[in-house]
Structures are given as structure tokens and as C-alpha cells.
Design an enzyme around this catalytic site. Structure first.
Site, PDB file in Angstrom:
ATOM      1  N   CYS A   2       0.827  -1.213   0.000  1.00 38.66           N
ATOM      2  CA  CYS A   2       0.000   0.000   0.000  1.00 38.66           C
ATOM      3  C   CYS A   2       0.865   1.269   0.000  1.00 38.66           C
ATOM      4  O   CYS A   2       1.963   1.276   0.539  1.00 38.66           O
ATOM      5  CB  CYS A   2      -0.864   0.054   1.240  1.00 38.66           C
ATOM      6  SG  CYS A   2      -1.851  -1.408   1.494  1.00 38.66           S
ATOM      7  N   ARG A  27       5.213  -0.202  -6.107  1.00 33.42           N
ATOM      8  CA  ARG A  27       5.168  -0.959  -4.861  1.00 33.42           C
ATOM      9  C   ARG A  27       4.180  -2.120  -4.932  1.00 33.42           C
ATOM     10  O   ARG A  27       4.221  -3.019  -4.106  1.00 33.42           O
ATOM     11  CB  ARG A  27       4.769  -0.038  -3.707  1.00 33.42           C
ATOM     12  CG  ARG A  27       5.776   1.074  -3.457  1.00 33.42           C
ATOM     13  CD  ARG A  27       5.199   2.089  -2.505  1.00 33.42           C
ATOM     14  NE  ARG A  27       4.911   1.513  -1.209  1.00 33.42           N
ATOM     15  CZ  ARG A  27       5.739   1.512  -0.184  1.00 33.42           C
ATOM     16  NH1 ARG A  27       6.912   2.056  -0.315  1.00 33.42           N
ATOM     17  NH2 ARG A  27       5.398   0.981   0.964  1.00 33.42           N
ATOM     18  N   TRP A  74      -3.118  -2.574  -1.335  1.00 38.25           N
ATOM     19  CA  TRP A  74      -2.753  -3.964  -1.639  1.00 38.25           C
ATOM     20  C   TRP A  74      -3.574  -4.791  -0.655  1.00 38.25           C
ATOM     21  O   TRP A  74      -3.354  -4.737   0.547  1.00 38.25           O
ATOM     22  CB  TRP A  74      -1.257  -4.154  -1.413  1.00 38.25           C
ATOM     23  CG  TRP A  74      -0.697  -5.456  -1.878  1.00 38.25           C
ATOM     24  CD1 TRP A  74      -0.350  -5.802  -3.149  1.00 38.25           C
ATOM     25  CD2 TRP A  74      -0.379  -6.590  -1.066  1.00 38.25           C
ATOM     26  NE1 TRP A  74       0.158  -7.080  -3.176  1.00 38.25           N
ATOM     27  CE2 TRP A  74       0.155  -7.588  -1.917  1.00 38.25           C
ATOM     28  CE3 TRP A  74      -0.486  -6.885   0.299  1.00 38.25           C
ATOM     29  CZ2 TRP A  74       0.580  -8.834  -1.461  1.00 38.25           C
ATOM     30  CZ3 TRP A  74      -0.075  -8.116   0.760  1.00 38.25           C
ATOM     31  CH2 TRP A  74       0.455  -9.073  -0.115  1.00 38.25           C
ATOM     32  N   ASN A 100      -2.029   2.065   5.846  1.00 39.85           N
ATOM     33  CA  ASN A 100      -1.191   0.913   5.472  1.00 39.85           C
ATOM     34  C   ASN A 100      -1.029   0.063   6.717  1.00 39.85           C
ATOM     35  O   ASN A 100      -0.856   0.605   7.816  1.00 39.85           O
ATOM     36  CB  ASN A 100       0.212   1.360   5.041  1.00 39.85           C
ATOM     37  CG  ASN A 100       0.203   2.086   3.721  1.00 39.85           C
ATOM     38  OD1 ASN A 100      -0.827   2.204   3.069  1.00 39.85           O
ATOM     39  ND2 ASN A 100       1.369   2.584   3.338  1.00 39.85           N
ATOM     40  N   GLY A 101      -1.011  -1.259   6.559  1.00 45.73           N
ATOM     41  CA  GLY A 101      -0.804  -2.133   7.716  1.00 45.73           C
ATOM     42  C   GLY A 101      -2.060  -2.920   8.042  1.00 45.73           C
ATOM     43  O   GLY A 101      -2.991  -2.998   7.241  1.00 45.73           O
ATOM     44  N   GLU A 481      17.901 -18.137  -6.860  1.00 39.01           N
ATOM     45  CA  GLU A 481      17.576 -16.773  -7.276  1.00 39.01           C
ATOM     46  C   GLU A 481      17.130 -16.737  -8.742  1.00 39.01           C
ATOM     47  O   GLU A 481      16.182 -16.029  -9.094  1.00 39.01           O
ATOM     48  CB  GLU A 481      18.790 -15.857  -7.029  1.00 39.01           C
ATOM     49  CG  GLU A 481      18.659 -14.432  -7.513  1.00 39.01           C
ATOM     50  CD  GLU A 481      17.485 -13.666  -6.914  1.00 39.01           C
ATOM     51  OE1 GLU A 481      16.828 -14.141  -5.985  1.00 39.01           O
ATOM     52  OE2 GLU A 481      17.203 -12.554  -7.420  1.00 39.01           O
ATOM     53  N   LYS A 485      13.506 -15.357  -9.882  1.00 37.62           N
ATOM     54  CA  LYS A 485      13.339 -14.264 -10.855  1.00 37.62           C
ATOM     55  C   LYS A 485      12.385 -14.701 -11.959  1.00 37.62           C
ATOM     56  O   LYS A 485      11.526 -13.942 -12.375  1.00 37.62           O
ATOM     57  CB  LYS A 485      14.683 -13.876 -11.498  1.00 37.62           C
ATOM     58  CG  LYS A 485      15.604 -12.992 -10.704  1.00 37.62           C
ATOM     59  CD  LYS A 485      15.194 -11.561 -10.528  1.00 37.62           C
ATOM     60  CE  LYS A 485      14.358 -11.344  -9.311  1.00 37.62           C
ATOM     61  NZ  LYS A 485      14.975 -11.332  -8.030  1.00 37.62           N
ATOM     62  N   GLU A 488       8.653 -15.125 -10.566  1.00 39.67           N
ATOM     63  CA  GLU A 488       7.904 -13.953 -10.098  1.00 39.67           C
ATOM     64  C   GLU A 488       7.508 -12.994 -11.224  1.00 39.67           C
ATOM     65  O   GLU A 488       6.495 -12.323 -11.108  1.00 39.67           O
ATOM     66  CB  GLU A 488       8.610 -13.225  -8.951  1.00 39.67           C
ATOM     67  CG  GLU A 488       9.887 -12.516  -9.275  1.00 39.67           C
ATOM     68  CD  GLU A 488      10.495 -11.845  -8.047  1.00 39.67           C
ATOM     69  OE1 GLU A 488       9.808 -11.612  -7.056  1.00 39.67           O
ATOM     70  OE2 GLU A 488      11.700 -11.555  -8.098  1.00 39.67           O
ATOM     71  N   HIS A 504      17.584 -36.992  -6.133  1.00 41.12           N
ATOM     72  CA  HIS A 504      16.758 -37.440  -5.009  1.00 41.12           C
ATOM     73  C   HIS A 504      15.296 -37.061  -5.197  1.00 41.12           C
ATOM     74  O   HIS A 504      14.530 -37.053  -4.240  1.00 41.12           O
ATOM     75  CB  HIS A 504      17.305 -36.876  -3.690  1.00 41.12           C
ATOM     76  CG  HIS A 504      18.706 -37.327  -3.403  1.00 41.12           C
ATOM     77  ND1 HIS A 504      19.012 -38.617  -3.023  1.00 41.12           N
ATOM     78  CD2 HIS A 504      19.891 -36.681  -3.505  1.00 41.12           C
ATOM     79  CE1 HIS A 504      20.323 -38.739  -2.867  1.00 41.12           C
ATOM     80  NE2 HIS A 504      20.875 -37.566  -3.163  1.00 41.12           N
ATOM     81  N   LYS A 603       6.562  -4.419  -3.835  1.00 39.91           N
ATOM     82  CA  LYS A 603       7.993  -4.137  -3.759  1.00 39.91           C
ATOM     83  C   LYS A 603       8.497  -4.225  -2.326  1.00 39.91           C
ATOM     84  O   LYS A 603       9.567  -4.738  -2.057  1.00 39.91           O
ATOM     85  CB  LYS A 603       8.275  -2.741  -4.327  1.00 39.91           C
ATOM     86  CG  LYS A 603       9.749  -2.347  -4.314  1.00 39.91           C
ATOM     87  CD  LYS A 603      10.574  -3.253  -5.215  1.00 39.91           C
ATOM     88  CE  LYS A 603      12.054  -2.961  -5.159  1.00 39.91           C
ATOM     89  NZ  LYS A 603      12.835  -4.083  -5.717  1.00 39.91           N
TER      90      LYS A 603
HETATM   91  O1  M6R Z   1      13.268  -5.214   0.647  1.00 37.22           O
HETATM   92  P1  M6R Z   1      13.735  -6.587   0.994  1.00 37.22           P
HETATM   93  O2  M6R Z   1      15.049  -6.918   0.418  1.00 37.22           O
HETATM   94  O3  M6R Z   1      13.678  -6.868   2.475  1.00 37.22           O
HETATM   95  O4  M6R Z   1      12.673  -7.549   0.299  1.00 37.22           O
HETATM   96  C1  M6R Z   1      12.708  -8.931   0.495  1.00 37.22           C
HETATM   97  C2  M6R Z   1      11.818  -9.623  -0.502  1.00 37.22           C
HETATM   98  O5  M6R Z   1      10.488  -9.225  -0.336  1.00 37.22           O
HETATM   99  C3  M6R Z   1      12.255  -9.341  -1.948  1.00 37.22           C
HETATM  100  O6  M6R Z   1      13.582  -9.692  -2.166  1.00 37.22           O
HETATM  101  C4  M6R Z   1      11.357 -10.129  -2.928  1.00 37.22           C
HETATM  102  O7  M6R Z   1      11.609 -11.496  -2.818  1.00 37.22           O
HETATM  103  C5  M6R Z   1      11.536  -9.630  -4.353  1.00 37.22           C
HETATM  104  N1  M6R Z   1      10.300  -9.748  -5.047  1.00 37.22           N
HETATM  105  C6  M6R Z   1      12.550 -10.388  -5.104  1.00 37.22           C
HETATM  106  O8  M6R Z   1      12.674 -10.029  -6.428  1.00 37.22           O
END
Ligand code: M6R
Length: 608
Positions: A2, A27, A74, A100-101, A481, A485, A488, A504, A603
Site C-alpha cells: 500500500c 510498490r 494492496w 497501510n498495515g 535466485e 526471478k 515472479e 533425489h 515491492k
Molecule cells: O526489501 P527486501 O530486500 O527486504 O525484500 C525482500 C523480498 O520481499 C524481496 O527480495 C522479494 O523477494 C523480491 N520480489 C525479489 O525479487
């Protein structure tokens, strides 16, 4: 997640609010709304979906007024519908709240208010808060907000306006970031500096438990008991250009291409080549203190957690200090064994991730030293840790973290070097490591110059339904990672595994339709990974391999290869992650996905 923006001053509020919301689109959100006050009460406009839906509504019915609040939501409590979008009004329709929250005791308060005759139009906890403030309001909005906040449990960043006080915005923070923008005869509130950066770079960061009262002629910070709290005004260093796309189609692509510079900035000023070590004053730890730690816990979420895993390999290999890597969301509710000989390192791009922040607080509460590797200057984690390093990667807007990841790994490399030199790494080995670190920005540039090669691979594989990523040793987290990527932003199901673990279980998935990406540089486990490639080939899997320049063995086996420049074994993750970022990017574009704002993602994850 949010976004909050609020304005009081001489200008029309609507366009300032909408522009602020646009800056926070990255965000992640699923509805948007604004409330503006003029002589005829609070005017609310809101719409489910993208900001463009709200903008369409505003074309025909733009509210006039020089004070207002805006929000991108959000969804947490209730579906992403227009009635659930913020702002929400109190029972009388005079008070508008954005939030927010999560208010954790909203259910109980809602029932009590309903018994007193309140009717609710949404399923949200925010509307409950608006009604509660309305109940307390006699003729002073500030006191009504303060009184209501005594009753609520949970996390909030809020901004509140009232038609009977048409010159005041009241804001409050507890567990959800909020800052005040100090302009020239105008004041702003925002959950993210990018929302107000085009108007002012002077900001006041609110801490948990604090409120702010903004009027046309000034602002005041207070808390729930004291009516005045002294706060410094900070200057934001980055400018508007850093949060604009600068000719690239997407922020993600821009940020991938910024990595030679962003990594250089992370390393800049820290490496002492003559002494073969790193100077890390920000950690606030003397050499004696660093030597005393007999255990390190690194905690983070998502991509930052993958960087932490790479840090584990680096620190254990170089400094011989045992390292555990913990998901922050698990760490905060476990009963971790901690003492003052344990160093906790929290890693976060945003510095606002709720789980990581809670892990830092828990670590400190149990007597451990907590340091942070954080990108966003002035963020909550950066302010709460005992010390740390800023990543200096620049603003990262794309939801998929790219340049921040490599800066995190670069920062961890420097921490490893410092610790190692205090233990048993020789000055010559330290110098070699520094030279390898200093070569990385140019080597990343060489990889980026070959982006069309990756684009061709993406064209070939973008229709895959699944994808496996395999690596060994320090490159196992790179496999994780790479898979994150891809999934997501392109929504292709992808998994990362240690290459030897494949037999395994995951080996059952391999057939002629399965792309298998190997991270296979010429390092200490090279011969082992060659065997894993053979195993995949034997089952007709389609092998795409990242190999070191000059490699011939894997090139013969793989359907496609991409070569990486030679570097120190422990630094290969930084180079290998770049083609994987590009691959996900091009695949997502070819599949028509919204690269910078992937579905359901935010974000900065400021709720649990
Ligand atoms: O801001 P942060 O690094 O604490 O965020 C952690 C994760 O939310 C962030 O890395 C998330 O996995 C991203 N979408 C990765 O691309």
C-alpha cells in the site's frame, strides 16, 4: 504494498495526490483512491484496479481543494474492490482515513461499534479505524486520532483529514513507514519518499508511536502522550531521474543495466588494497569485537535471503566462522539461541520488510548485536540496527530485485574479507580478492554487452511451462535466485536445487520438454557438475549452461551455453546472476507480462 500520500498547502491537491500515487505504483497495489476537502465536505473518488481507472473517473469529476490524502491499496482485509479501496469515512462522513498495515483487533472493535449503531460499507479494518476516530472526535482531530490509537493493536501508517478542520492532516505511524515532506509553505505525508520527491527533498522520518500534525503554516511531530517531539530534517540525496525509466522499456531492465555502476558504488571507499582488507566503519564494530563473535546469523526474505546464503558460503570459506541463514519470518517466531557472541546480519533492499524488521528487534531483545545491509537510506531497519552498511545501489523500483541483490552479495564479500583478515587470510590472498572484486563492474558490463545472446535464448525457451535451475556450492543460491526471478515475473513454474540433490526427486520431472539451467563455472566442484549435466542429458533434458570462458567440456553436452568471465570462485554468483536476470526479463516480456509490477507482488512487504 500500500502507498500513502497526503498534501496541505496552497495548490490543488488532486493532481499532487495522483502524481504521488503514480510514483508509488511500483510498490504493487490493486485499487486506488483519494479524498479532498473543500468548502462542501470530504470528496472521495476511488476505483478498483490500476490507477488509470481512478484517473478516468477523475476526468469527469475532479474534486477541488488544497488538502487531501491518496492511497494505493494492496488487499489484506477484504477483496480488491472499489468499496474496500481507501479512503474510508467515519459514520458521519466528515473524517477520511487512509491506512497501510493491519489493525489486528479490528474485529472486536467493529463488533463494539456495531452494537453502538455503526454501519460499515466495507470489509476493511481501515473503515473500523475511521469510525473509531469519528467516535472520539468532538472538535479536535489530532486528539481524536490519538485517543483512537490507544485502542488499536497492530501495524499502521495512517493519514487522516476532517471536513471540520479543513487545514489539517494528521498522520501516525506504528510498524509501517511514514515520512513528512517539508516544502516551501506546503507539507506532505508519504509512505515512500518517491511520492513527494518532485516537490521536496527535505523529509522527517516518523518512528513507531509518533504522530504528525500538518497545517498550511507548519508541522509538528508528537507521540501519543507528549504533544511535541523534536525530529531532525533529513535531505534525500537521490533525485527524480533515479526513479524514472531513462529510456529503458522497464525499470527492471534499467536496473539490470545499472549494475556496473551500482556495484562499483557499493564497493567504493571500502576496499584497502595495500592492506588486503575492507574498511567497514558503518558496522560500528571494532576489530576486537569482530574477532569475538563465534557465530553469525544472517536473516532476510526472498532475494535478500538468497544473497544471505551466498554470504554463508563466503564467510565460512574465508573467515571460518559458523554461519546460519534464517528466513526472517521464521526467526522472529522461533526460540533462537542467541547471546552476545553471536552477530546478527539483517539484509534488506527496502529496509522496511516487516518480517526482517521484527527479526532485528527480536535479535536485539535477546542481547545479540544486529547490523544491517540495507539499500534505502533512512529506512526503519537502517535506523534500528546497531550498525551496518548502506548498499548505495540507488533506488530500485522494479518489483523484481536485481541490482540490490548483487550489491548485497558485494557487501557480504566485504564483510567476509574483513572477518577473514582478522582470522587467517593472508594479505596476499586479501589483495587477490580485492582485485577480483574491483574487476566485477567491468565484467558485468561485458556480460550486458551480450544481452542479445540471452534474448535469443529467451525467444527459444519462453513457452516452457516449467524450468529447473541447478548449481553447486556458492552457486546453489544463484540457482534459487534464477528460479525466483523467472517465476515472479513470467509466472513460469521454476525450482532451484543443489545440482546433486536433483537425483533425489526432481530428476523425475526431466524429459525432452524441461529446460534445465546449470550454473557451472570452472570452480572446485566443476567435475561434479559435469556429471550432473550428463544425468540430465541422459534423460533428454534441455541443458542451458552458464560456463566459464574457454570451457569446452560442458559446451559439448549443453544445448545452449553462455560464457562468464573468469573470476574468484566465491564471486561467480555476481556474474552468473546477471544473465539469469536478463533471461527472466526477456521471457516475461515475450509472454506479455507486466515486468515491473507482477501480479500479487509488492515491492516492499510491510505486513507479516
Ligand atoms: O526489501 P527486501 O530486500 O527486504 O525484500 C525482500 C523480498 O520481499 C524481496 O527480495 C522479494 O523477494 C523480491 N520480489 C525479489 O525479487
Amino acid at each position: 504494498m500500500c502507498g500513502i500520500v497526503g498534501y496541505v498547502g496552497p495548490r490543488q491537491a488532486t493532481s499532487i495526490l495522483v502524481d504521488g500515487l503514480r510514483r508509488m505504483e511500483y510498490r504493487g497495489y490493486d485499487s486506488a483512491g483519494i479524498a479532498v476537502i473543500n468548502g462542501t465536505g470530504v470528496k472521495i473518488r476511488k476505483a478498483a484496479g490500476k490507477l488509470s481507472a481512478l484517473v478516468d473517473k477523475l476526468k469527469t469529476e475532479t474534486p477541488d481543494g488544497t488538502i487531501g490524502v491518496g492511497h494505493t491499496r494492496w488487499a489484506t482485509h477484504g477483496a480488491p474492490t472499489t468499496p474496500n479501496a481507501h479512503p474510508h469515512l467515519d459514520q458521519t462522513g466528515r473524517i477520511a482515513v487512509i491506512h497501510n498495515g493491519i489493525i489486528e483487533n479490528a474485529g472486536t472493535i467493529r463488533k463494539a461499534l456495531q452494537m453502538r449503531g455503526h454501519n460499515f460499507k466495507s470489509e476493511t479494518d481501515t473503515e473500523v479505524l475511521a469510525h473509531l476516530i469519528g467516535e472520539y472526535d468532538t472538535d479536535n482531530l489530532e486528539e481524536a486520532v490519538a485517543s483512537a490509537l490507544w485502542d488499536v493493536e497492530g501495524a499502521y501508517g495512517i493519514a487522516v483529514i476532517c471536513s471540520e478542520e479543513p487545514g489539517t492532516v494528521v498522520a501516525a505511524r506504528n510498524g509501517s513507514p511514514l515520512l513528512i515532506g517539508v516544502g516551501d509553505g506546503e507539507y506532505f505525508v508519504a509512505s515512500d519518499a518517491s511520492a513527494i520527491l518532485e516537490h521536496t527533498r527535505s523529509v522527517v522520518y516518523l518512528d513507531d508511536g509518533e504522530m504528525a500534525v500538518l497545517k498550511r503554516d507548519g508541522y509538528r511531530v508528537r507521540n501519543l502522550t507528549e504533544t511535541h517531539v523534536e525530529k531532525p530534517v533529513n535531505q534525500i540525496e537521490w533525485d527524480l531521474a533515479t526513479i524514472e525509466r531513462g529510456g529503458y522499456d522497464h525499470f527492471m531492465l534499467k536496473e539490470i543495466f545499472e549494475q556496473p555502476e551500482s556495484l562499483h558504488n557499493t564497493l567504493r571507499g571500502h576496499l584497502l588494497e595495500d592492506e588486503g582488507t575492507a574498511r567497514l566503519r558503518g558496522l560500528n564494530l571494532s576489530d576486537d569485537e569482530l574477532k569475538r563473535f563465534d557465530r553469525i546469523i544472517i536473516t532476510a526474505c526472498g532475494t535478500s535471503w538468497h544473497a544471505a546464503l551466498i554470504g554463508e558460503y563466503m564467510i565460512e570459506e574465508m573467515a571460518r566462522v559458523p554461519v546460519e541463514v534464517e528466513y526472517a519470518s521464521e526467526f522472529r517466531y522461533r526460540n533462537p539461541v542467541l547471546d552476545d557472541r553471536c552477530l546478527v546480519i539483517a539484509i534488506s533492499q527496502s529496509g522496511e520488510t516487516a518480517d526482517t524488521l521484527a527479526a532485528v528487534r527480536e535479535a536485539k531483545r535477546r542481547g545479540a548485536r544486529a547490523v544491517g545491509l540495507v539499500n534505502v537510506v533512512g529506512s526503519t531497519i537502517a535506523r534500528e540496527v546497531d550498525g551496518g552498511l548502506y548498499l548505495r545501489a540507488g533506488a530500485e523500483i522494479g518489483v523484481a530485485s536485481t541490482k540490490a541483490f548483487n550489491s548485497q552479495v558485494g557487501a557480504l564479500a566485504m564483510v567476509s574479507l574483513r572477518l577473514a583478515r582478522l582470522k587467517n587470510l593472508s594479505v596476499l590472498q586479501g589483495r587477490d580478492f580485492i582485485r577480483a572484486l574491483n574487476r566485477l563492474p567491468d565484467q558485468i558490463k561485458q556480460i550486458l554487452d551480450r544481452a542479445p545472446e540471452i534474448e535469443r535464448l529467451a525467444t527459444k525457451y519462453h513457452k516452457a511451462g516449467n524450468c529447473l535451475y541447478l548449481g553447486r556450492g556458492v552457486n546453489f543460491p544463484v540457482a534459487l535466485e534464477g528460479a525466483l526471478k523467472l517465476k515472479e515475473i513470467s509466472y513460469i513454474h521454476a525450482e532451484g536445487y543443489p545440482a546433486a540433490e536433483m537425483k533425489h526427486g526432481p530428476i523425475a520431472l526431466i524429459d525432452e520438454n524441461m529446460p534445465v539451467v546449470f550454473i557451472a563455472p570452472k570452480d572446485a566442484v566443476y567435475s561434479k557438475i559435469v556429471s550432473n549435466v550428463e544425468e540430465v542429458k541422459a534423460r533428454k533434458g534441455r541443458v542451458i549452461a552458464l560456463v566459464t570462458e574457454g570451457d569446452v567440456e560442458i559446451a559439448k553436452l549443453a544445448e545452449d551455453t553462455f560464457t562468464l568471465p573468469q573470476t574468484h570462485d566465491l564471486l561467480t554468483p555476481i556474474l552468473a546472476s546477471v544473465p539469469l536476470q536478463l533471461f527472466s526479463y526477456y521471457v516475461a516480456v515475450l509472454r506479455g507480462c507486466n515486468v515491473d509490477q507482477p501480479r500479487n507482488l509488492a515491492k516492499s512487504v510491510t505486513v507479516e
